[in-house]
Design an enzyme around this catalytic site. Structure first.
Site, PDB file in Angstrom:
ATOM      1  N   LYS A   1     -10.454  -0.863  15.416  1.00 53.83           N
ATOM      2  CA  LYS A   1      -9.841  -0.376  15.113  1.00 53.83           C
ATOM      3  C   LYS A   1     -10.245   0.248  13.771  1.00 53.83           C
ATOM      4  O   LYS A   1     -11.082  -1.132  13.445  1.00 53.83           O
ATOM      5  CB  LYS A   1      -8.370  -1.131  14.465  1.00 53.83           C
ATOM      6  CG  LYS A   1      -7.803  -0.884  13.439  1.00 53.83           C
ATOM      7  CD  LYS A   1      -6.126  -1.458  12.986  1.00 53.83           C
ATOM      8  CE  LYS A   1      -7.255  -2.605  12.268  1.00 53.83           C
ATOM      9  NZ  LYS A   1      -6.683  -2.112  10.819  1.00 53.83           N
TER      10      LYS A   1
ATOM     11  N   LYS B   1      -2.841   4.269   6.960  1.00 58.15           N
ATOM     12  CA  LYS B   1      -1.088   4.026   5.967  1.00 58.15           C
ATOM     13  C   LYS B   1      -1.449   4.980   5.893  1.00 58.15           C
ATOM     14  O   LYS B   1      -1.058   4.704   4.388  1.00 58.15           O
ATOM     15  CB  LYS B   1      -1.990   3.216   6.094  1.00 58.15           C
ATOM     16  CG  LYS B   1      -2.330   1.502   6.833  1.00 58.15           C
ATOM     17  CD  LYS B   1      -1.767   0.190   5.463  1.00 58.15           C
ATOM     18  CE  LYS B   1      -1.998  -1.031   6.508  1.00 58.15           C
ATOM     19  NZ  LYS B   1      -2.868  -1.267   7.462  1.00 58.15           N
TER      20      LYS B   1
ATOM     21  N   ASP C   1       1.941   9.902   1.087  1.00 55.92           N
ATOM     22  CA  ASP C   1       2.200  10.455   0.224  1.00 55.92           C
ATOM     23  C   ASP C   1       3.125  11.420   1.437  1.00 55.92           C
ATOM     24  O   ASP C   1       3.745  11.316   1.195  1.00 55.92           O
ATOM     25  CB  ASP C   1       0.523  11.439   0.253  1.00 55.92           C
ATOM     26  CG  ASP C   1      -0.208  11.652  -1.405  1.00 55.92           C
ATOM     27  OD1 ASP C   1       0.787  12.740  -1.222  1.00 55.92           O
ATOM     28  OD2 ASP C   1      -0.931  12.408  -1.440  1.00 55.92           O
TER      29      ASP C   1
ATOM     30  N   THR D   1       1.476  -8.093   6.195  1.00 59.45           N
ATOM     31  CA  THR D   1       1.465  -8.984   7.248  1.00 59.45           C
ATOM     32  C   THR D   1       1.140  -9.508   5.683  1.00 59.45           C
ATOM     33  O   THR D   1       1.188 -11.173   6.027  1.00 59.45           O
ATOM     34  CB  THR D   1       1.459  -9.290   8.295  1.00 59.45           C
ATOM     35  OG1 THR D   1       0.016  -8.404   8.056  1.00 59.45           O
ATOM     36  CG2 THR D   1       1.471  -8.701   9.519  1.00 59.45           C
TER      37      THR D   1
ATOM     38  N   ARG E   1     -10.289 -10.906  11.673  1.00 59.95           N
ATOM     39  CA  ARG E   1     -11.360 -12.205  11.185  1.00 59.95           C
ATOM     40  C   ARG E   1     -11.839 -13.224  12.494  1.00 59.95           C
ATOM     41  O   ARG E   1     -12.649 -13.335  12.825  1.00 59.95           O
ATOM     42  CB  ARG E   1     -10.850 -12.175   9.450  1.00 59.95           C
ATOM     43  CG  ARG E   1     -12.304 -11.676   8.748  1.00 59.95           C
ATOM     44  CD  ARG E   1     -10.672 -11.931   6.960  1.00 59.95           C
ATOM     45  NE  ARG E   1      -9.611 -11.450   6.867  1.00 59.95           N
ATOM     46  CZ  ARG E   1      -8.639 -11.628   6.708  1.00 59.95           C
ATOM     47  NH1 ARG E   1      -8.899 -11.769   4.936  1.00 59.95           N
ATOM     48  NH2 ARG E   1      -7.762 -10.874   6.117  1.00 59.95           N
TER      49      ARG E   1
END
Ligand code: C5P
Length: 248
Positions: free
Chosen positions: A47, A76, A79, A132, A223
């Site tokens: 990603k 993301k 607009d 999230t 992470r």
């Protein structure tokens, strides 16, 4: 890929590789490609989010594609409909397989994006429902007094009506979204944390096994893999957990 793929033990783990996306949240292409090398071919999906894309742009996406990876471009988009549709058309040239936009951009925006993503080579679109990192309190702060689950269900249903291919939601509501949208829906869940992992800024979390068991199609993990001492090992353990949960 440049590195030799780790031998695959069984077909369940091979399936699991289609379900794990590693988030390359880095400020430079060099750091991202270093992590890719350290993954030693364990993963096939990567990603690229805003942090990396704003620094390294399309050339990094093209590099990852040349090395044989599937790219999830997590921009993301949020607009007005005309601008988002234009962005979708631009990104179509890059070769990403998945692209995100915010469902809270509304019906007209998502409909325009879906119409723009019909050209050959277009990425599949994923609507981000509720981040999230947000809990009920955070949601109330932006004027949404419903529970996160109710808001996720509202936005997911709207996204499906607009012709969006899939949903990004947390593992905590993925079972309800699966029930509402059906077996074919592509449901992607970040917020994956093992028992010993630092939670960080995430709020609505679950383990990889739980997320898959509840009905997630694909998991996004950053992470817990990128900060691990041996990222390839952390990824392998997650693949095994996904494969085990798949057998239920
Ligand atoms: O490091 P961590 O596993 O928390 O990374 C999660 C990744 O998923 C990040 O790249 C983040 O941008 C992304 N994401 C998220 N929540 C969403 C959508 C995307 O955490 N709703």
């Amino acid at each position: 890929m440049t590195s030799t793929p780790t031998p695959i033990a069984d077909s369940n783990i091979l399936d699991a590789r289609e379900r794990l996306i590693v988030a390359l949240d880095y400020p430079t292409a060099r750091q991202a490609l270093d992590l890719v090398d350290r993954l030693e071919g364990t993963c096939t999906w990567l990603k690229v989010g805003m942090e990396l894309y704003y620094a390294a742009g399309n050339s990094l996406v093209e590099t990852l594609r040349r090395r044989g990876y599937n790219v999830f471009l997590d921009l993301k988009l949020h607009d007005i409909p005309n601008t988002v549709a234009g962005a979708v058309r631009t990104v179509t040239q890059v070769g990403a397989s998945l692209l995100t936009l915010h469902a809270s951009g509304g019906r007209a925006m998502m409909t325009a994006a879906a119409a723009a993503a019909t050209a050959p080579g277009s990425p599949r679109l994923l609507a981000v429902s509720v981040l999230t990192s947000m809990d009920s309190e955070e949601l109330a702060g932006v004027g949404v007094t419903d529970t996160p689950t109710a808001q996720v269900l509202r936005l997911s249903t709207l996204a499906k009506q607009c012709g969006i291919n899939g949903i990004v939601c947390s593992p905590q509501e993925v079972d309800e979204v699966r029930e509402a949208l059906g077996a074919q829906a592509l449901l992607v869940t970040p917020g994956i944390r093992g028992a010993g992992d630092a939670v960080g800024d995430q709020r609505r979390i679950a383990t990889a096994g739980d997320a898959i068991g509840r009905g997630a199609s694909m998991l996004v993990v950053g992470r817990p893999i990128t900060q691990a001492a041996v990222p390839a090992q952390a990824a392998s353990l997650l693949l095994q957990e996904i494969a085990r949960a798949d057998k239920r």
